[in-house]
Design an enzyme around this catalytic site. Sequence first.
Site, PDB file in Angstrom:
ATOM      1  N   ASP A  67       6.132  56.869  -1.088  1.00 48.99           N
ATOM      2  CA  ASP A  67       6.088  55.690  -1.952  1.00 48.99           C
ATOM      3  C   ASP A  67       6.860  55.950  -3.239  1.00 48.99           C
ATOM      4  OD1 ASP A  67       4.229  57.537  -2.847  1.00 48.99           O
ATOM      5  OD2 ASP A  67       2.496  56.299  -2.420  1.00 48.99           O
ATOM      6  N   ASP A 136     -10.012  54.133  -4.430  1.00 47.44           N
ATOM      7  CA  ASP A 136     -10.297  52.831  -3.813  1.00 47.44           C
ATOM      8  C   ASP A 136      -9.950  52.808  -2.312  1.00 47.44           C
ATOM      9  OD1 ASP A 136      -7.535  52.826  -3.842  1.00 47.44           O
ATOM     10  OD2 ASP A 136      -7.323  51.029  -5.077  1.00 47.44           O
ATOM     11  N   HIS A 138      -7.035  53.736  -0.920  1.00 47.22           N
ATOM     12  CA  HIS A 138      -5.642  53.489  -0.535  1.00 47.22           C
ATOM     13  C   HIS A 138      -4.989  54.730   0.073  1.00 47.22           C
ATOM     14  CE1 HIS A 138      -4.272  54.542  -4.918  1.00 47.22           C
ATOM     15  NE2 HIS A 138      -3.969  55.565  -4.148  1.00 47.22           N
ATOM     16  N   GLU A 143      -2.918  49.235  -1.190  1.00 38.48           N
ATOM     17  CA  GLU A 143      -4.184  48.977  -1.872  1.00 38.48           C
ATOM     18  C   GLU A 143      -5.122  48.186  -0.952  1.00 38.48           C
ATOM     19  OE1 GLU A 143      -4.773  50.664  -4.319  1.00 38.48           O
ATOM     20  OE2 GLU A 143      -3.508  50.372  -6.080  1.00 38.48           O
TER      21      GLU A 143
HETATM   22  C1  F6R Z   1       1.027  58.984  -3.842  1.00 34.68           C
HETATM   23  C2  F6R Z   1       0.053  58.550  -2.839  1.00 34.68           C
HETATM   24  C3  F6R Z   1      -1.305  58.140  -3.262  1.00 34.68           C
HETATM   25  C4  F6R Z   1      -2.117  59.358  -3.732  1.00 34.68           C
HETATM   26  C5  F6R Z   1      -3.506  58.924  -4.179  1.00 34.68           C
HETATM   27  C6  F6R Z   1      -4.334  60.082  -4.644  1.00 34.68           C
HETATM   28  O1  F6R Z   1       2.246  59.345  -3.222  1.00 34.68           O
HETATM   29  O2  F6R Z   1       0.379  58.519  -1.686  1.00 34.68           O
HETATM   30  O3  F6R Z   1      -1.958  57.524  -2.180  1.00 34.68           O
HETATM   31  O4  F6R Z   1      -2.211  60.252  -2.669  1.00 34.68           O
HETATM   32  O5  F6R Z   1      -3.383  57.970  -5.195  1.00 34.68           O
HETATM   33  O6  F6R Z   1      -3.763  60.650  -5.776  1.00 34.68           O
HETATM   34  P1  F6R Z   1      -4.315  62.019  -6.367  1.00 34.68           P
HETATM   35  O7  F6R Z   1      -4.022  63.053  -5.352  1.00 34.68           O
HETATM   36  O8  F6R Z   1      -3.537  62.236  -7.622  1.00 34.68           O
HETATM   37  O9  F6R Z   1      -5.770  61.831  -6.586  1.00 34.68           O
END
Ligand code: F6R
Length: 261
Positions: A67, A136, A138, A143
Amino acid sequence: MEVVIVQDAQAGGELIAEGIADLLRRKPDALLGVATGSTPLPIYDALTAKVRSGAVDVSRARIAQLDEYVGLPAGHPESYRSTVLRQVVEPLGLDADAFMGPDGSAEDVQAACEAYDRALAEAGGVDLQILGIGTDGHIGFNEPCSSLASRTRIKTLTEQTRIDNARFFEGDIDQVPHHVITQGIGTILEARHLVLLATGEGKAEAVAQTVEGPVAALVPASALQLHPHATVVVDEAAASRLKLADYFRHTYANKPAWQGL
Ligand code: F6R
């Protein structure tokens, strides 16, 4: 779904890095899908250590981004392109051309999204996709209420995700972009192996819903239940709300079924 409960984040990182090394020994030019954020750092550190010790050769590996923020200036240190270059591509000693990602600064974002899906397919598809999970639920930046069949597209971040990510922007939520390009859930499900790492108590509820709840758009990560080869690696804290924790410990603790496949 294989649920592997490990002691801590470092053990999770080591386990997944060994799985990646094993894949690269069988398929040296494998396409690895990488997530950003804090969670996967122990994976990248452990993999880098293996490369430096000569335990695995990654010189032909290819890297695909999951992403990207929309609207950050090119080269911004918190763009996911910069982040993946800094945390994965450079430490592994790969060339920048081994790395592909969506163009977050494209004028025609929709065309950039479609081009990225095509590029992934033309590259032969992702062999192993590393995923983190949002509080959440995702995955990528899909989302809650994302279509489970979605393709790479532009999404609006929830307030919760922008709060969670403000730590990468000097703690200032106003600097966190509102929009992102993310591989869709349908795109992610096309990878041959999905490996989700979750660590810490803050992820426990999302993990429980992902693994033991119904498949639901409200919890995008629950779409992993639809994949024939999904592995969820969690530390004790992130596993703390799993009803079947003992079963998972007994079944996968010391011999995760995914290693060596
Ligand atoms: C970012 C991504 C997001 C993160 C998620 C958790 O490339 O794919 O889904 O994996 O927001 O983020 P952290 O690991 O920072 O808690």
